[in-house]
Scaffold this motif. Structure first.
Motif, short mmCIF file in Angstrom:
data_model
loop_
_atom_site.label_atom_id
_atom_site.label_comp_id
_atom_site.label_asym_id
_atom_site.label_seq_id
_atom_site.Cartn_x
_atom_site.Cartn_y
_atom_site.Cartn_z
N PRO A 164 30.04 45.91 53.05
CA PRO A 164 30.57 44.54 53.07
C PRO A 164 30.55 43.90 51.68
CG PRO A 164 28.38 44.63 54.05
CD PRO A 164 28.81 46.04 53.85
N GLN A 165 29.88 44.52 50.73
CA GLN A 165 29.80 43.99 49.37
C GLN A 165 30.75 44.68 48.40
OE1 GLN A 165 25.55 44.88 49.18
NE2 GLN A 165 25.10 42.68 49.11
N LYS A 166 31.71 45.47 48.93
CA LYS A 166 32.55 46.29 48.07
C LYS A 166 33.50 45.49 47.19
CE LYS A 166 36.16 47.13 51.56
NZ LYS A 166 36.87 48.16 52.33
N ASN A 167 33.78 44.22 47.52
CA ASN A 167 34.70 43.41 46.73
C ASN A 167 34.00 42.55 45.68
OD1 ASN A 167 37.14 44.23 47.98
ND2 ASN A 167 36.70 42.90 49.72
N ILE A 168 32.71 42.69 45.55
CA ILE A 168 31.97 41.91 44.55
C ILE A 168 31.98 42.67 43.24
CG2 ILE A 168 29.76 40.89 43.93
CD1 ILE A 168 29.13 40.63 46.89
#
Length: 380
Positions: A164-168
């Motif tokens: 869920p943190q792949k776009n940070i």
């Protein structure tokens, strides 16, 4: 080095977004085989902000490099960093002091007499593929949270694409920063006929991994067919997606010419990442899968250096103890065989000895520190 390329193939798709925040220079449909500078940016910061940042950065860098193209054709790292500094200054001039700053990623590729120089900031990528050997030689290391977690051994290679943190992202070009982010720069001197250089925003990779990309580009098809296949494969992607596909047609060099090449050893080459994995995880993996590697990435190695270091240290200690014991035993035996001496020996104390031209002008010579603590989320 003289580098001839085929007609560059470009992709610029909006995806399922309301606006296009990716930017290409040269712009879509304008690049020819004479092109030597390619810039791709993925903007962020909301409607009418991300596209502003990406357009400013891509156009400024492109124009600056041609305006300052050296007479000898050797584009240095200093010229590239000056072009990026000019882009930062152009961003600063458009800053509206908003709390949420506009920003953009950057991928830059320059073909010149000194070879190929590439620079990137953020999670848009650059690939170097050798299709004749079906081999990936370079993939830029994303400046992203999941990459940092992977390198630290906190998540697996497969978990990077589902986190869920792949776009940070951990680095981006933004205005109004005291400490500007520095690009990762790499040099390729090992270019061969048939190689591909592929630049893309992260939107191209939503449903395509490296092996699928390799299958597509290694196919015995025309470059235009490969472009259409890339567009079809990414048609359902939600994010904006853009790319440049550059086919190396011919490379010639003088006999005594030395070209800088560091892609194989560069820290910004993702293929060189060695995740830190604990011994407990290795044991668990062996028990569950019967293998030493839980990830599919060829760059992963399980580090057992600490265990071997401990064993070597223990062996050294035992050797010292054994030697000391043998020496002591020998001294005792010698003492038993020597007659007693009545004279007193006076022992003195021992002493011990005590590190393109005319399109854009730029005159600043000041180096800029580009380290930014900001960690934007591209979903903003």
């Amino acid at each position: 080095m003289n580098i001839n390329i085929g007609s560059p193939q470009a992709i610029w798709e909006i995806g399922k977004r309301d606006n296009q925040e990716d930017a290409l220079y040269p712009e879509l449909g304008t690049a020819t085989s004479n092109e030597r500078v390619f810039v791709l940016c993925d903007g962020m910061g909301g409607h009418e902000h991300g596209e502003v940042a990406s357009q400013i950065v891509s156009s400024t860098i492109y124009k600056y490099l041609y305006a300052h193209w050296p007479e000898d054709g050797m584009v240095t790292d200093r010229i590239i960093t000056d072009a990026i500094r000019a882009a930062y200054e152009a961003l600063d001039a458009r800053d509206n002091d908003a709390v949420k700053k506009m920003g953009t990623t950057l991928t830059l590729l320059v073909l010149h007499e000194g070879g190929c120089t590439m620079a990137h900031i953020g999670d848009s990528r650059i690939y170097h593929l050798r299709t004749a050997e079906r081999r990936l030689l370079y993939r830029s290391r994303d400046h992203s949270l999941v990459t940092d977690l992977y390198q630290a051994g906190e998540i697996s290679y497969e978990e990077m694409s589902t986190s869920p943190q792949k776009n940070i992202i951990t680095k981006a070009m933004q205005p109004g920063e005291d400490n500007r982010v520095r690009p990762d720069i790499v040099h390729i001197g090992n270019l061969r006929q048939g190689d591909y250089l592929y630049m893309c925003s992260d939107g191209m990779l939503e449903q395509m991994d490296d092996s699928e990309l390799m299958d597509l580009l290694c196919a015995n098809e025309s470059d235009e067919t490969k472009r259409q296949r890339l567009i079809k494969a990414t048609a359902g992607n939600s994010d904006n997606h853009s790319a440049f596909l550059i086919h190396i047609r011919e490379v010639t060099m003088d006999e005594n010419e030395t070209i800088q090449d560091d892609e194989g050893t560069a820290r910004c080459n993702f293929l060189n990442i060695r995740p830190v994995i604990s011994e407990a995880e290795i044991v668990e993996d062996n028990q569950q899968t019967g293998t030493k590697n839980r990830d599919n990435s060829p760059s992963i190695s399980r580090k057992k250096d600490r265990r071997w270091l401990f064993l070597l240290l223990l062996a050294a200690i035992l050797a010292v103890v054994f030697y000391a014991w043998m020496s002591l035993s020998a001294d005792e035996d010698n003492n038993k065989n020597q007659p007693e001496k009545q004279e007193t020996i006076n022992m003195e104390p021992l002493s011990s000895p005590t590190q393109r031209k005319n399109q854009f002008n730029h005159s600043s010579e000041k180096d800029v520190d580009m380290v930014s603590p900001y960690k934007p989320d591209k979903n903003e």
